[in-house]
Design an enzyme around this catalytic site. Sequence first.
Site, mmCIF file in Angstrom:
data_model
loop_
_atom_site.group_PDB
_atom_site.id
_atom_site.type_symbol
_atom_site.label_atom_id
_atom_site.label_comp_id
_atom_site.label_asym_id
_atom_site.label_seq_id
_atom_site.Cartn_x
_atom_site.Cartn_y
_atom_site.Cartn_z
ATOM 1 C CG ASP A 1 2.984 3.336 -20.464
ATOM 2 O OD1 ASP A 1 3.234 3.414 -19.246
ATOM 3 O OD2 ASP A 1 1.846 3.059 -20.899
ATOM 4 C CG HIS B 1 9.464 6.432 -12.533
ATOM 5 N ND1 HIS B 1 8.702 6.224 -13.661
ATOM 6 C CD2 HIS B 1 8.579 6.411 -11.493
ATOM 7 C CE1 HIS B 1 7.423 6.103 -13.326
ATOM 8 N NE2 HIS B 1 7.328 6.201 -12.016
ATOM 9 C CG LEU C 1 17.763 16.081 -30.640
ATOM 10 C CD1 LEU C 1 16.828 15.449 -31.662
ATOM 11 C CD2 LEU C 1 18.279 15.001 -29.686
HETATM 12 C C1 FPP Z 1 5.089 5.855 -17.526
HETATM 13 O O1 FPP Z 1 5.382 4.625 -16.933
HETATM 14 C C2 FPP Z 1 6.194 6.750 -17.290
HETATM 15 C C3 FPP Z 1 6.104 7.944 -16.644
HETATM 16 C C4 FPP Z 1 4.843 8.506 -16.123
HETATM 17 C C5 FPP Z 1 7.299 8.756 -16.406
HETATM 18 C C6 FPP Z 1 8.248 8.763 -17.536
HETATM 19 C C7 FPP Z 1 9.520 9.300 -17.088
HETATM 20 C C8 FPP Z 1 10.720 8.814 -17.470
HETATM 21 C C9 FPP Z 1 10.887 7.733 -18.438
HETATM 22 C C10 FPP Z 1 11.947 9.428 -16.963
HETATM 23 C C11 FPP Z 1 11.939 10.858 -17.366
HETATM 24 C C12 FPP Z 1 13.256 11.393 -17.452
HETATM 25 C C13 FPP Z 1 13.525 12.692 -17.476
HETATM 26 C C14 FPP Z 1 14.843 13.111 -17.829
HETATM 27 C C15 FPP Z 1 12.538 13.740 -17.126
HETATM 28 P P1 FPP Z 1 4.414 4.115 -15.804
HETATM 29 O O2 FPP Z 1 4.945 4.557 -14.506
HETATM 30 O O3 FPP Z 1 3.022 4.541 -16.103
HETATM 31 O O4 FPP Z 1 4.569 2.560 -15.961
HETATM 32 P P2 FPP Z 1 3.440 1.477 -15.729
HETATM 33 O O5 FPP Z 1 2.332 1.779 -16.706
HETATM 34 O O6 FPP Z 1 4.136 0.194 -16.032
HETATM 35 O O7 FPP Z 1 3.016 1.595 -14.309
#
Ligand code: FPP
Length: 254
Positions: free
Chosen positions: A34, A51, A145
């Site tokens: 997150d 992201h 893994l």
């Molecule tokens: C939450 O941060 C994150 C997500 C909803 C997406 C997570 C995805 C990645 C870390 C990349 C994934 C990689 C692959 C390979 C599939 P948020 O956007 O809710 O952050 P915020 O709470 O600060 O707005």
Amino acid sequence: MLNKMKMWKNKAQVHRKEDLLQGPMPAHVAIIMDGNGRWAKKRALPRMAGHYEGMQVVRKITRFANELGIKVLTLYAFSTENWKRPKAEVDYLMKLPEEFLGTFLPELVQENVQVRVMGNKEQLPAHTLRAVEKAIEETKNNTGLILNFALNYGSRAEITNAVRNIIQDIQSGKVDINEINEQFFASYLMTNDLPDPDLLIRTSGEIRLSNFMLWQLAYTEFWFTDVLWPDFTEQHFLQAIYEFQQRGRRFGGV
Ligand code: FPP
């Protein structure tokens, strides 16, 4: 005062991989990644930049988990609730698996990593599904893994589906109601051949589960950090494992 100093000391402590390898390693680590959006906002960048950076961290932490001998790494990449985000952001998030696997899959194959996806795959765009299915197919015989992406995953939907499938199997005479116990129920979940997570990590200072693995996390150790996912490093991972190793897990016993 002494306690305070001790706490401070713990926080500032640098952990070495070699030391932690002497202690019990969590077999299954689950991560709620997150804080990508906030990371981008702090830099006046679009949320997508967060992201993208988050994806680089997935690569780094996957390598590291493999080095540590962790058996399963489950990453919450997209929840059933994430469809509510603006279309451009959803489209971008749905391109990330292709982007990630497009460059990283050969290394995953080489490093004996097995890629899996848990979630409702039918709702994924065709291009996302193609990319993940290719990775699943190419790595299915790997024995190292297990890199398990929770993609379009929601725990309540998973549990509801399990109930529906069990009832169907009872109605068709395949299952007798007396067979149903915890182990039997768990066999209808998407994690049916995986151990429950030993350690759950959530970044960015939020202290909640957000519909993630509600059944499977019953006895898991939780570790929360204010660090935003794109800033998460191997050292943070080691700190989580260090604290995991300090805890006494009793599973309800004494
Ligand atoms: C939450 O941060 C994150 C997500 C909803 C997406 C997570 C995805 C990645 C870390 C990349 C994934 C990689 C692959 C390979 C599939 P948020 O956007 O809710 O952050 P915020 O709470 O600060 O707005």
